[in-house]
Design a protein around this motif. Sequence first.
Motif, short mmCIF file in Angstrom:
data_model
loop_
_atom_site.label_atom_id
_atom_site.label_comp_id
_atom_site.label_asym_id
_atom_site.label_seq_id
_atom_site.Cartn_x
_atom_site.Cartn_y
_atom_site.Cartn_z
N SER A 1 0.82 -1.22 0.00
CA SER A 1 0.00 0.00 0.00
C SER A 1 0.85 1.26 0.00
CB SER A 1 -0.94 -0.01 1.21
OG SER A 1 -0.19 -0.04 2.42
N GLN A 2 2.10 1.17 0.45
CA GLN A 2 2.98 2.34 0.48
C GLN A 2 4.06 2.22 -0.58
OE1 GLN A 2 4.54 2.99 4.42
NE2 GLN A 2 2.54 2.88 5.39
N ALA A 3 4.46 3.35 -1.14
CA ALA A 3 5.53 3.36 -2.15
C ALA A 3 6.86 2.94 -1.50
CB ALA A 3 5.66 4.75 -2.75
N HIS A 4 7.66 2.18 -2.23
CA HIS A 4 8.94 1.72 -1.65
C HIS A 4 9.99 2.82 -1.59
CE1 HIS A 4 10.48 1.55 -5.75
NE2 HIS A 4 9.63 0.60 -6.09
N GLN A 5 9.86 3.86 -2.42
CA GLN A 5 10.77 5.02 -2.40
C GLN A 5 12.24 4.60 -2.50
OE1 GLN A 5 9.36 6.95 1.25
NE2 GLN A 5 8.21 8.40 0.00
N GLY A 6 12.49 3.57 -3.29
CA GLY A 6 13.87 3.16 -3.51
C GLY A 6 14.52 2.44 -2.35
N GLN A 7 13.73 1.98 -1.39
CA GLN A 7 14.29 1.27 -0.24
C GLN A 7 14.34 -0.24 -0.52
OE1 GLN A 7 13.21 2.83 3.94
NE2 GLN A 7 11.39 3.21 2.70
N ALA A 8 15.46 -0.85 -0.13
CA ALA A 8 15.57 -2.31 -0.12
C ALA A 8 15.63 -2.76 1.33
CB ALA A 8 16.83 -2.75 -0.86
N PHE A 9 15.02 -3.88 1.62
CA PHE A 9 14.98 -4.39 2.99
C PHE A 9 15.62 -5.77 3.03
CE2 PHE A 9 11.48 -1.45 2.50
CZ PHE A 9 11.54 -0.67 3.65
N GLU A 10 16.57 -5.93 3.95
CA GLU A 10 17.12 -7.26 4.28
C GLU A 10 16.64 -7.55 5.70
OE1 GLU A 10 19.01 -9.32 2.52
OE2 GLU A 10 19.83 -8.14 0.87
N ARG A 11 15.82 -8.59 5.83
CA ARG A 11 15.17 -8.89 7.11
C ARG A 11 15.55 -10.30 7.52
NH1 ARG A 11 12.74 -7.03 11.62
NH2 ARG A 11 10.62 -7.74 12.00
N GLY B 1 14.80 -17.91 8.63
CA GLY B 1 15.62 -17.61 7.45
C GLY B 1 15.49 -16.16 7.02
N PRO B 2 16.43 -15.69 6.22
CA PRO B 2 16.43 -14.29 5.80
C PRO B 2 15.47 -14.03 4.64
CG PRO B 2 18.34 -15.41 4.91
CD PRO B 2 17.63 -16.41 5.76
N MET B 3 15.05 -12.78 4.52
CA MET B 3 14.26 -12.37 3.37
C MET B 3 14.77 -11.03 2.87
SD MET B 3 10.67 -10.85 4.85
CE MET B 3 10.09 -12.44 5.38
N ALA B 4 14.61 -10.83 1.58
CA ALA B 4 14.94 -9.54 0.97
C ALA B 4 13.71 -9.06 0.23
CB ALA B 4 16.12 -9.69 0.02
N MET B 5 13.46 -7.74 0.33
CA MET B 5 12.39 -7.10 -0.41
C MET B 5 13.05 -5.95 -1.18
SD MET B 5 8.92 -7.61 -0.49
CE MET B 5 8.09 -7.74 1.10
N LEU B 6 13.11 -6.10 -2.50
CA LEU B 6 13.88 -5.17 -3.33
C LEU B 6 12.95 -4.31 -4.18
CD1 LEU B 6 16.57 -7.72 -4.58
CD2 LEU B 6 16.68 -6.24 -2.57
N PRO B 7 13.28 -3.02 -4.35
CA PRO B 7 12.40 -2.14 -5.13
C PRO B 7 12.46 -2.46 -6.62
CG PRO B 7 14.42 -0.98 -4.55
CD PRO B 7 14.48 -2.31 -3.85
#
Length: 394
Positions: free
Chosen positions: A196-206, A211-217
């Motif tokens: 629902s929100q714009a990613h604004q060029g942010q990448a997330f490594e969680r 296990g790890p997850m990545a959410m990439l713009p």
Amino acid sequence: MARVQLAIIGGGLVGASLALALQTGAKARGWQIVLIEPFAPGSSYQPSYDARSTALSFGTRQIYQRLGLWPSIAERAEPIAQIHVSDRGRFGAARLSAADEGVPALGYVVENAWLGHCLWQALDKNVISWRCPAEVLAMHSLGDGYRLTLNDDSTLECDLAVLADGGRSGLREQLGIAVSQQAYQQSALIANISASQAHQGQAFERFTEAGPMAMLPLADNRCALVWTRPSADAERLLQLDDRHFLAELQEAFGYRLGALHKVGARHLYPLALTEAQEQVRPHLVVLGNAAHSLHPIAGQGYNLSLRDTLELAETLLASTAPLGELACLQGYLERQRLDQQLTVGFSDQVTKLFTSDQPLLAAGRNLGLLGLDLLPPAKRWFARQAMGLGPRPS
């Protein structure tokens, strides 16, 4: 019997990048290069919500700039302005930003189909020819090259064969090239997500307990999800309907992008660190995932392969030796050895550190994330590793 100077077996992103890096010098030398690929590359780009994507480091942007391809790629490359690294349920976090590193972006996320389209459009058909769709069934070593037997019963001889046919290369096995493999007992679930929100060029490594997850713009305000889970649980997530899948993802990821409301097609890939024990032989080079296949969470695999590719092209074009001479190929590998060792080691250690549920390691990585955010030199080193760059010049 037809003979060419160079046969690239595998016309995907790595093989096509090698052809592009060689083509100007090859034209000057009168070399003919053949790309052999079982799947026909698309002549036109078709945007798709579910398109697979690749994270390109800032160093990879520099390589494609040198090759004159970046302006085309940039049309659909989503810049990564910030990377937010966190550990679920713990207070440690680190934030990397392009502004702090003095670069326009820490990296870029590009659809594979678009990257391939840009590469294939840039190839000079007077120098690079395609055998496609075609598959190499067998390779026979000659004194001065290789003879390739294709699935249409034709044969082709070459001075140098480059094996770039992926991590499950049957030809690598046929040639007796051993691999070392370390299974992570995990699978990566890949999908595109809308929030629902714009990613604004942010990448997330969680990093989570499972296990790890990545959410990439991505372009069009989508995000590319790479979610690593134990293999059985990843299979369970694959089978969930969209509503229940998004609910589990929301719980693990949080609300940094608001509500997650759309998920595209999901794909599952078993994960292992795989390295070929030989990358060069007389008249033969093993390249890309056929040479080394890394865990995707650190985003290093394709970027390392592209650095290998550029070094190989420059080595071949600078050499006065006959194409495929072992000493020349060994020189290429020696120059890339340290980069490979550091990148493979970095990727492997990050994976092990952030997939461990041991309390001491979990506490240590939490403090490490805090320290990374508080200590500029450590943060700079980590950022430059992620960007595919060497140490900052003094």
